[in-house]
Design an enzyme around this catalytic site. Structure first.
Site, PDB file in Angstrom:
ATOM      1  N   GLY A   1      -9.421  14.044  -8.506  1.00  0.00           N
ATOM      2  CA  GLY A   1      -8.246  13.629  -9.259  1.00  0.00           C
ATOM      3  C   GLY A   1      -8.619  13.028 -10.604  1.00  0.00           C
TER       4      GLY A   1
ATOM      5  N   GLU B   1     -13.024  18.494  -3.650  1.00  0.00           N
ATOM      6  CA  GLU B   1     -12.030  18.495  -2.567  1.00  0.00           C
ATOM      7  C   GLU B   1     -12.387  19.450  -1.432  1.00  0.00           C
ATOM      8  OE1 GLU B   1     -11.440  18.417  -5.744  1.00  0.00           O
ATOM      9  OE2 GLU B   1      -9.906  16.904  -6.150  1.00  0.00           O
TER      10      GLU B   1
END
Ligand code: NAI
Length: 706
Positions: free
Chosen positions: A102, A125
């Site tokens: 992020g 991720e």
């Protein structure tokens, strides 16, 4: 507020400040949003610099908020990103240290990015079975190209900023700033603001073109590669889909459609058992180092010199772990020949690594230089940690620990690598049981990640804290186990092995059992494993059991195998046949016949057993014993048991460990399967009595890992 705000030279500097890695938790997101609003509203501010305090720009989501309402509370990351996308003043992200997940997606929504050299850039991720869900798969290809972006997204590994900045045509970094990053970023922001003073549109990553020649063929190739490399993980394939979608949508200028597609793929992955398992393993590893009654700030003892007793299989591997970490080791043996043999093996191991290009020759020499040997306990007087790895006999251990008690300096930690003996009894051979602990390494000890730390009745808290810290230093995953026969891992594997034997009696071949459990994902089935470890080890344990617990039923097949001298690879024959010098397991007609004969003697008519049944019987054997271990407090949490199996026993990572797998199947279903197995006259009804904890959780609709 976890982000600070100041104005420097007409530029608002918003600094993320949420140690240790500026995770994008609620307060940090709020701080960024408020800062952006304030900067846009202030006529004295020409541009915005977004940067991070401490050692990172941002490591991405704040893992401490995972699964809590705060993680998605507004402003969520997507909202903050939209705010930056819509900003009417230039935004420059100034990144250093780590810009991940992020954090990178946030930086990609700035108009420009500048980086310190050596910044680690990643979208990791996929390692949690997910994909970047805040525009990463749509924006990264636009700035570094499809192939580089796809590689980064599918692998999840960090890439250095200067490597990315050197890519032809890249738009990820406007520049690499040597020296003061924020000062450089503020100066750059002022330049940009001047260039845009006439109201020229600000560049947004989402508006950049994106294309790839032969996109269809390329993505097909990528899908095939990913399928072959990670057949059991759904996330990498979805990553390819998202990047392909980005290219497709770019052709139609439909960026938001690509974003939506990515969002849906992310949400779908979130619900897969594979992602749940990977996230579980991620947190389980962190949780394993926390011991409920040992405060995290317990001061650790200093470990600068290590002694190892015994230069055999385990002693050698254990020694290498410390040499690799730059810690000097003195190895003690009873005979010079044994020392010479042990040192030669260590040297040979390093030489092999050098030959394979895994280790530089000078590094190998440095490590060997840290090694000394001795026949005299006097040379261990100043060791801070002494690990015993001598023969597995209480008498030998007693002699060693009495001697250690005489010579070791006060406060030295005395550890035993025993795999079956009672650590409390060993501790009682000394006048300092508080300093005694089990350090159960797994073979090969220089390779296997798992370290079971066996906590004796008297083991001091700071000894535990020290051993956990040492484990980190030598890159092991340490899991604390209480004292019991077999500790966590081997106590469970014994039940699994018993069940594997019953399967043979009922109609399976070793090959069928191994194939079924390997298809489930185990690195190796029980019989190939037995051949590798040596079937004589289990034989010795069973002989002891026959005396200690005469009512416990075992299949005789493994004993019959050993009576045939088939100890495994080391004797060239075990459950399987082996060609000389080869490790390939070849199904053995002799063994199949031995099993059939034994089956006939028992009067069992063989039946065809499905792979599903094989897997359930083997895995639920682990689960039931795991439940007992948990209930007795041998393990302090279910996730510790999972860690033991993931790092020491080849349990498939994407299933999260036996306890996590049982939760996924549902404990109600596990107990019902066990009832079915208990009713099988050729199985063992006692074996399948659900552990009280399992029965209770199943009845309550609970789970092992809350
Ligand atoms: P090994 O037989 O390869 O090595 C034992 C070494 O200890 C030999 O070199 C022997 O000369 C030396 N030794 C014996 N008595 C001694 C004494 N009084 N003082 C100094 N040295 C002495 O055995 P291995 O496999 O390395 O096992 C050692 C310990 O590690 C045992 O407690 C075993 O249960 C445990 N262990 C073994 C594992 C394995 O897979 N081999 C796995 C985990 C633990």
């Amino acid at each position: 507020m976890s982000a600070s705000y100041e104005v420097r030279n007409g530029v608002a500097v918003i600094t993320l400040n949420n140690p240790p890695v500026n995770g994008l938790g609620y307060a940090t997101r709020r701080g960024i949003a408020d800062g952006v609003d304030r900067a846009l509203a202030d006529p004295a501010v020409r541009a915005i610099v977004l940067t991070g305090a401490g050692r990172a720009f941002s490591g991405g989501a704040d893992i401490r908020e995972f699964g809590s309402p705060k993680a998605i509370a507004e402003p969520n990351l997507l909202s903050v990103i939209k705010l930056l996308d819509d900003a009417t003043k230039p935004v420059v992200a100034a990144v250093h240290g780590t810009v991940m997940g992020g954090g990178l997606e946030l930086a990609l929504s700035a108009h420009y990015r500048v980086a310190a050299p050596g910044t680690n850039v990643a979208l990791p991720e996929v390692k949690l079975g997910l994909l970047p869900g805040a525009g990463g798969t749509q924006r990264l290809p636009r700035v570094v190209g499809v192939e580089t972006a796809l590689n980064m997204i599918v692998k999840g590994d960090p890439v250095k900023s200067e490597l990315l900045a050197a890519l032809p045509g890249q738009k990820l970094f406007a520049k690499i700033v040597d020296g003061d990053l924020v000062a450089g970023a503020v100066a750059f922001a002022n330049e940009v603001a001047a260039a845009h003073a006439g109201g020229q549109p600000l560049p947004r990553v989402r508006d950049l073109p994106l294309a790839h020649p032969n996109a269809d063929a390329y993505f097909q190739f990528a899908r095939n590669t990913v399928r072959a490399m990670a057949p059991n993980f759904p996330a990498p394939l979805r990553c390819v889909d998202c990047v392909a979608k980005a290219v497709e949508c770019a052709g139609r200028k439909a960026f938001d459609e690509g974003l939506r597609y990515e969002r849906e793929a992310f949400a779908a992955l979130m619900l897969t058992p594979e992602s749940k398992a990977l996230r579980h393993a991620f947190f389980a590893e962190r949780a394993a180092s926390k011991i409920p009654d040992v405060p995290e700030d317990t001061p650790a003892r200093k470990i600068t010199k290590v002694g190892v007793i015994g230069a055999g299989t385990m002693g050698g591997g254990i020694t290498m772990n410390f040499l690799n970490a730059g810690i000097p080791v003195t190895v003690l043996e009873t005979k010079q020949e044994a020392l010479d043999r042990g040192v030669a093996t260590i040297r040979k191991n390093y030489e092999a690594q050098v030959k394979k290009g895994k280790l530089k020759a000078d590094k190998s020499a440095q490590r060997m230089a840290l090694l000394s040997t001795t026949l005299s306990y006097d040379d261990l007087k100043d060791a801070d940690l002494i690990i015993e790895a001598v023969f597995e006999e209480m008498g030998v251990k007693e002699a060693v620990f009495r001697k250690l008690d005489e010579i070791a300096r006060p406060g030295a930690i005395l550890a035993s690598n025993t795999s079956t003996l009672d650590v409390d009894r060993i501790a009682a051979f000394t006048k300092r049981p508080q300093d005694v602990v089990g350090m159960h390494f797994f073979s090969p000890a220089n390779v296997m990640k798992l370290l079971e730390v066996v906590r004796g009745k008297a083991t001091a808290k700071d000894v535990l804290a020290t051993v956990m810290a040492v484990a980190k230093l030598i890159r092991k995953t340490a899991v604390v186990s209480g004292v019991c026969d077999g500790f966590i891992g081997n106590r469970m594997i014994e039940q699994y092995g018993r069940q594997a034997g019953f399967l043979l009696e009922e109609g399976c071949t070793p090959e069928q059992v191994d194939r079924a459990i390997e298809k489930f994902g185990f690195a190796m089935g029980p019989f190939r494993m037995g051949d590798l470890a040596g079937n004589d080890i289990g034989w010795a344990i069973r002989k002891r059991r026959y005396v200690e617990k005469p009512n416990l039923r075992y299949s005789r097949t493994a004993d019959l195998l050993c009576e045939m001298g088939r100890f495994g690879q080391k004797t060239g024959a075990g459950w399987y046949d082996y060609a000389p010098g080869q490790r390939k397991a070849i199904p053995s007609p002799v063994v199949v016949e031995m099993i059939a004969k034994h089956r006939a003697e028992l009067g069992i008519a063989p039946r065809r057993i499905s792979d599903d049944e094989i897997v359930q019987r083997l895995v639920f054997s682990l689960v039931n014993e795991g439940a007992k271990i948990l209930e007795e407090g041998i393990a302090s949490k279910a996730s510790d048991i999972d860690m033991v199996y993931l790092t020491g026993y080849g349990f498939p990572l994407w299933r999260g460990g036996p306890m996590c797998y049982a939760d996924t199947v549902g404990l109600f279903n596990v107990v019902h399967a066990m009832k079915r197995f208990a009713a099988n006259p050729h199985d063992d009804a006692d074996f399948w009595q659900p552990a009280p904890l399992l029965a209770k959780l199943a009845a309550e609709g609970g789970s092992f890992n809350p």
